[in-house]
Design a protein around this motif. Structure first.
Motif, short mmCIF file in Angstrom:
data_model
loop_
_atom_site.label_atom_id
_atom_site.label_comp_id
_atom_site.label_asym_id
_atom_site.label_seq_id
_atom_site.Cartn_x
_atom_site.Cartn_y
_atom_site.Cartn_z
N ALA A 72 0.83 -1.21 0.00
CA ALA A 72 0.00 0.00 0.00
C ALA A 72 0.86 1.25 0.00
N ILE A 73 1.95 1.24 0.79
CA ILE A 73 2.83 2.41 0.82
C ILE A 73 3.58 2.56 -0.50
N ASP A 74 4.07 1.45 -1.04
CA ASP A 74 4.82 1.51 -2.30
C ASP A 74 3.96 1.95 -3.47
N SER A 75 2.64 1.74 -3.38
CA SER A 75 1.75 2.07 -4.50
C SER A 75 1.64 3.58 -4.73
N ARG A 76 1.87 4.38 -3.65
CA ARG A 76 1.68 5.83 -3.75
C ARG A 76 0.34 6.15 -4.41
N SER A 77 -0.70 5.46 -3.97
CA SER A 77 -2.01 5.55 -4.60
C SER A 77 -2.53 6.98 -4.66
N ALA A 78 -3.05 7.35 -5.81
CA ALA A 78 -3.66 8.67 -5.98
C ALA A 78 -4.96 8.79 -5.20
N VAL A 79 -5.50 7.66 -4.75
CA VAL A 79 -6.70 7.71 -3.92
C VAL A 79 -6.44 8.49 -2.63
N MET A 80 -5.20 8.40 -2.14
CA MET A 80 -4.81 9.16 -0.94
C MET A 80 -4.58 10.60 -1.37
#
Length: 411
Positions: A26-34
């Motif tokens: 989850a951290i590595d994804s750098r998700s744009a949802v955050m």
């Protein structure tokens, strides 16, 4: 900036809602949802994860986020499109609920890890104004003397307002000690560093959660601790050699200097004066609170809602107590009235070192007719140590969260 522990628990909770396989992914994804996380904050979060010091916090927060993702009361397995983190920002206007995360513009989430604190405001905001404006930090007593433009009327030096004689007597004793060069000397303490740390591990070998909030426990212990024995050799800063005659004339700089000098404890012969002040402030605060409630009329139901941070919009609490995970849906006042009926609410001065006012409510469950009780207390303390800053009122919930009427377990 919030503390690293707060950053981990709040963002770890949010990451658990993203449906990723594990925390690291989850951290590595750098998700744009955050939506509200900057590249710098992502890097900071990654370093905190890699350091290993917050493994227990990451684990607890992650599991709470996953629970919210799957809960019928929550996201019901639907991945969110946007998760916003309040971080250091403060909500404009009055804030009824202490919201840390907002999911898809609809779901409001408060992250509460090993904390029984309900609010932190000026004493007048509670005892005179009944939290009517919401437990907004605008109502807090600011550090320093007069000119606090953001204060509610009467929200300044509560001690001087409700117990002027006892307050002045305490100050006079401190001032005389400063003139004589007598200060408390720090005594050796034991057990503070490990306060609240529990041994053992969680289910399945996961890191045990109790122990979060150790730094907060240390801060509380530091603020409340008194050195009973003093050899009278504590150093006195030069700016304290010429203090004004009256406590109400202290400048902001003098308040700060007093707060630092008195941090180890009260000088010899002063502690009894503080005990007298505490009793006087607690009793006067109860009288002011009861008078304000009498003027407002009603049964005290609205007062109880404000104390419990129950308002017109539902929200969720995700976190942990010392014994269990906290996964709660906080009812609206409309929901509460459908389920419960207030029997009585009472107030009383309590002894506890600092000026302390307790409250106790008796509630009937409309469906089962079961009688339930909920208790809490408010401590009035200087905001920055003894004489440092103006007094503030910190509200605590004494009943376990999951037993509070209107705090429903997440389904």
């Amino acid at each position: 900036m919030p503390s690293d522990r707060t950053t981990v628990t709040e963002l770890g909770t949010a990451l658990g809602m993203l449906g990723r396989a594990d925390i690291d992914q989850a951290i590595d994804s750098r998700s744009a949802v955050m939506h509200s996380l900057s590249p710098e904050m992502w890097e900071h979060l990654s370093r905190l994860r890699g350091g290993g010091a917050f493994d227990a916090e990451f684990h607890a927060a992650w599991e709470n986020g996953r629970a919210f993702l799957s809960a019928d009361d929550g996201l019901r397995g639907r991945l969110p499109q946007i998760v916003e983190w309040k971080g250091t920002g403060r909500a404009p206007g009055d804030e009824v609920a202490p919201i840390d995360l907002r999911v898809d513009h609809v779901y409001l989430v408060s992250c509460k890890y090993l904390s029984d604190i309900l609010f932190n405001v000026s004493p007048a905001a509670v005892f005179d104004y009944l939290l009517v404006a919401g437990p907004s930090r605008v109502a807090r007593g600011a550090a320093g003397g007069g000119g606090g433009g953001g204060l509610l009327p009467g929200g300044g030096d509560w001690y001087a307002e409700v117990a002027p004689d006892e307050y002045q007597a305490l100050y006079a004793a401190v001032r005389e000690a400063a003139e004589r060069g007598e200060g408390a000397v720090r005594a050796r303490r034991s057990g503070v560093r490990n306060a609240g740390v529990a041994a053992g591990a969680g289910r399945g070998g996961a890191p045990a959660l109790p122990g979060l909030g150790t730094m907060e426990a240390e801060a509380e212990a530091e603020a409340a601790w008194d050195a009973d024995g003093s050899n009278g050799t504590g150093g006195v800063p030069g700016e304290l050699r010429e203090l004004p005659q009256r406590a109400t004339d202290l400048s902001s700089a003098q308040r700060d200097a007093l707060g630092k000098w008195l941090r180890p404890g009260w000088p010899p012969g002063v502690k009894d004066h503080y005990a007298a002040l505490s009793d006087a402030v607690a009793n006067a605060s109860v009288r002011r609170w009861e008078a304000a409630m009498d003027r407002g009329g009603g049964t005290g139901e609205a007062m109880l809602w404000r104390l419990l941070r129950i308002g017109s919009a539902p929200y969720f609490v995700l976190g942990s107590s010392a014994e269990r995970s906290l996964r709660l849906r906080i009812a609206t006042s409309w929901d509460w009235r459908q389920h419960f009926q207030l029997g009585s609410i009472s107030l009383e001065p309590q002894r506890g070192g600092q000026p302390r006012v307790g409250w106790h409510a008796v509630v009937r469950d409309r469906a089962s007719s079961e009688i339930r009780e909920v208790t809490g207390h408010i401590e009035v303390r200087w905001s920055h140590g003894r004489f440092g800053g103006l007094p503030e009122a910190k509200g605590y919930l004494d009943t376990h969260h999951h037993l509070v009427p209107g705090y429903f377990a997440l389904r």
